[in-house]
Design a protein around this motif. Structure first.
Motif, mmCIF file in Angstrom:
data_model
loop_
_atom_site.group_PDB
_atom_site.id
_atom_site.type_symbol
_atom_site.label_atom_id
_atom_site.label_comp_id
_atom_site.label_asym_id
_atom_site.label_seq_id
_atom_site.Cartn_x
_atom_site.Cartn_y
_atom_site.Cartn_z
ATOM 1 N N GLY A 223 0.860 -1.302 0.099
ATOM 2 C CA GLY A 223 -0.056 0.193 -0.066
ATOM 3 C C GLY A 223 0.950 1.312 -0.114
ATOM 4 N N VAL A 224 1.816 1.210 0.666
ATOM 5 C CA VAL A 224 2.881 2.447 0.915
ATOM 6 C C VAL A 224 3.377 2.918 -0.688
ATOM 7 C CG1 VAL A 224 5.048 3.127 1.566
ATOM 8 C CG2 VAL A 224 3.712 2.089 2.947
ATOM 9 N N ASP A 225 3.891 1.854 -1.468
ATOM 10 C CA ASP A 225 4.053 1.950 -2.518
ATOM 11 C C ASP A 225 3.312 2.773 -3.652
ATOM 12 O OD1 ASP A 225 6.856 1.206 -2.323
ATOM 13 O OD2 ASP A 225 6.072 -1.028 -2.511
ATOM 14 N N LEU A 226 1.831 2.021 -3.550
ATOM 15 C CA LEU A 226 0.705 2.497 -4.270
ATOM 16 C C LEU A 226 0.339 3.770 -4.029
ATOM 17 C CD1 LEU A 226 -1.347 -0.879 -4.651
ATOM 18 C CD2 LEU A 226 0.224 0.163 -6.301
ATOM 19 N N LEU A 227 0.545 4.287 -2.667
ATOM 20 C CA LEU A 227 0.068 5.476 -2.095
ATOM 21 C C LEU A 227 1.102 6.699 -2.614
ATOM 22 C CD1 LEU A 227 -1.766 7.265 -0.262
ATOM 23 C CD2 LEU A 227 -0.228 6.814 1.465
ATOM 24 N N THR A 228 2.480 6.174 -2.834
ATOM 25 C CA THR A 228 3.545 7.190 -3.269
ATOM 26 C C THR A 228 3.143 7.738 -4.617
ATOM 27 O OG1 THR A 228 5.146 6.167 -1.586
ATOM 28 C CG2 THR A 228 5.856 7.231 -3.653
ATOM 29 N N LEU A 229 2.782 6.382 -5.582
ATOM 30 C CA LEU A 229 2.652 6.689 -6.952
ATOM 31 C C LEU A 229 1.428 7.640 -6.917
ATOM 32 C CD1 LEU A 229 3.404 3.182 -8.128
ATOM 33 C CD2 LEU A 229 4.699 5.327 -8.606
ATOM 34 N N ALA A 230 0.361 7.296 -6.017
ATOM 35 C CA ALA A 230 -0.928 8.070 -6.376
ATOM 36 C C ALA A 230 -0.798 9.544 -5.893
ATOM 37 C CB ALA A 230 -1.976 7.428 -5.390
ATOM 38 N N VAL A 231 -0.023 9.784 -4.601
ATOM 39 C CA VAL A 231 0.316 11.135 -4.220
ATOM 40 C C VAL A 231 1.145 11.650 -5.328
ATOM 41 C CG1 VAL A 231 1.822 12.453 -2.645
ATOM 42 C CG2 VAL A 231 0.447 10.674 -1.928
ATOM 43 N N PHE A 232 2.052 11.351 -6.127
ATOM 44 C CA PHE A 232 2.937 11.886 -6.999
ATOM 45 C C PHE A 232 2.026 12.164 -8.183
ATOM 46 C CE2 PHE A 232 6.851 10.895 -5.269
ATOM 47 C CZ PHE A 232 7.901 11.807 -5.556
ATOM 48 N N ALA A 233 1.301 11.491 -8.755
ATOM 49 C CA ALA A 233 0.336 11.634 -9.542
ATOM 50 C C ALA A 233 -0.799 12.963 -9.293
ATOM 51 C CB ALA A 233 -0.738 10.537 -9.917
ATOM 52 N N LEU A 234 -1.415 13.023 -7.965
ATOM 53 C CA LEU A 234 -2.182 13.934 -7.542
ATOM 54 C C LEU A 234 -1.460 15.227 -7.345
ATOM 55 C CD1 LEU A 234 -4.493 11.981 -5.206
ATOM 56 C CD2 LEU A 234 -4.990 12.624 -7.514
#
Length: 247
Positions: A223-234
């Motif tokens: 989840g941390v990796d997916l959240l990191t990617l989502a934060v960068f995208a947003l």
């Protein structure tokens, strides 16, 4: 009318992409060629207990998948869009039925298709050399989409800030090398110290490689990796939208 204009714009951008030998080769063919070269070395195809039963080639499969996304995001989008702005192309588009925003509607799907083709070819060559296909398909697709979103958003932010095409190329290239490092292009992440991997987990390239590698080996991405990617995208995507200038 808009649909027809978008289609024509996408075809034009695809032709321009293929006519640029450097971007086309490194964005599409280089990861496939490198996978073939690495796969031809028997020692790299041997699994090792130190790498949790994986081979070096297994580790490079997700790395080379992310390499294409990094190349397109850092060396494709910034110089192209900043160059279009510098030359007045975006300003002229604003006076035509093809609005400037439609350019993004043509470019981003084009780059995503290029990345998918490159990924598929990497998989084909990898399977020939003994690499298995991703075992957690849903997690792999989610990780790939978020990886593309995070890295492309960062590329758009660079394009928004770059005052010229040359500046976009320089800034993108400057970011490209540390992104490659944290992705494990030179040294796979499994061979680096723990503290360095933890730092890499909070970069878009490091999180992308780790999430794809987890899915490749049958685990749902962390989840941390997916959240990191989502934060960068947003965050990067939102900043790019706010700061981007069409002229």
């Amino acid at each position: 009318m808009n649909t027809l204009a978008l289609r024509r714009l996408a075809i034009t951008e695809a032709k321009l992409f293929l006519r640029d030998p450097v971007t086309a080769f490194f964005g599409l063919a280089f990861p496939v060629v490198l996978m073939g070269i690495l796969g031809s070395i028997p020692a790299l195809r041997k699994a090792s207990p130190a790498m949790h039963g994986l081979s070096t080639l297994d580790l490079y499969a997700p790395i080379l998948t992310v390499f294409t996304l990094m190349m397109l995001a850092m060396n494709g989008l910034p110089p192209l869009l900043a160059g279009y702005r510098e030359k007045g192309v975006l300003r002229r588009l604003s006076a035509s039925p093809v609005r400037p925003a439609m350019l993004l509607g043509a470019l981003l799907p084009l780059y995503l298709v290029v990345a998918v083709i490159s990924m598929a070819l990497v998989m084909v060559v990898g399977v020939i050399c003994g690499v298995s296909l991703p075992q957690q398909v849903a997690g792999f697709v989610l990780a790939f989409v978020l990886s593309a979103a995070g890295l492309f958003a960062l590329g758009l932010l660079v394009a928004a800030l770059a005052p010229s095409g040359k500046a976009g190329n320089a800034i993108g290239a400057t970011l490209f090398f540390p992104l490659m490092f944290f992705a494990g292009v030179w040294i796979p992440r499994d061979f680096t110290p723990e503290w360095l991997r933890r730092i890499g987990d909070f970069t878009p390239s490091g999180a992308a490689v780790q999430s794809l590698q987890d899915a490749w080996t049958g685990h749902f991405p962390h989840g941390v990796d997916l959240l990191t990617l989502a934060v960068f995208a947003l965050v990067a995507g939102g900043a790019a939208a706010k700061l981007f200038r069409w002229e």
